[in-house]
Design an enzyme around this catalytic site. Sequence first.
Site, PDB file in Angstrom:
ATOM      1  N   ALA A  82       0.745  -1.342  -0.247  1.00 38.67           N
ATOM      2  CA  ALA A  82       0.156  -0.264  -0.032  1.00 38.67           C
ATOM      3  C   ALA A  82       1.153   0.861  -0.013  1.00 38.67           C
ATOM      4  O   ALA A  82       2.080   0.908   0.479  1.00 38.67           O
ATOM      5  CB  ALA A  82      -1.125   0.277   1.543  1.00 38.67           C
ATOM      6  N   ASP A  83      -0.081   2.429  -0.589  1.00 36.80           N
ATOM      7  CA  ASP A  83       0.570   3.400  -0.838  1.00 36.80           C
ATOM      8  C   ASP A  83       0.103   4.455  -0.013  1.00 36.80           C
ATOM      9  O   ASP A  83      -1.292   4.557  -0.421  1.00 36.80           O
ATOM     10  CB  ASP A  83       1.234   4.007  -1.576  1.00 36.80           C
ATOM     11  CG  ASP A  83       3.313   4.873  -1.678  1.00 36.80           C
ATOM     12  OD1 ASP A  83       3.917   4.837  -1.074  1.00 36.80           O
ATOM     13  OD2 ASP A  83       3.036   5.888  -2.424  1.00 36.80           O
TER      14      ASP A  83
END
Length: 203
Positions: A82-83
């Site tokens: 994820a970011d």
Amino acid sequence: MPSSIYLASRSPRRRDLLKQLGVKFDPLLLRLSGPRGADVDETQHAGESPADYVERTAREKAAFGLQVLGMRTMLQRPVLAADTVVIVDGDVLGKPADREQAAAFLRRLSGRVHEVRTAVALAMEGPLMCETSVSLVSFRELAEDEILRYCATPEPYDKAGGYGIQGLAALFIERIEGSYTGVMGLPLFETGRMLTQAGIKIL
């Protein structure tokens, strides 16, 4: 069907959130030893929109995670990555480098609405899956002494935008439109839907 996954993240918040879903996982560190440093380009490219930037970064982390499994001869399982980005005036506010930058970020967010985007990607055999959570966060007006006191704590320095919604900065937030867990860094609705579609048991 896989019974567990890898989480390609150093974030303790993402690990805690994934545990809420009852998903079995092992942490996977993407940074390899040696002088190479980070193996995923996490810089925003010239002309790249914040939406494209956050999705590209999440996708590249997940895809590189699969490569790492092969390089380290590890058991093959899906890799979740994820970011998160904080966006104000079209600018991406990353993790502040120091106290001065953290304070500057909070002055920009004070009394305003900003956008938080978290992209989640799942890499496995077959097409890579990716979903993005978009939330709007409203900050009240912040006094200068509040900003300085907050920046004197450890909280701002490992978080996009220089604040943690689950910590002291909850005092700054008037309302959220969207996903609380998305603002934290792992939107559980989108993550759970993606894992279910991939045949990974949750709950």
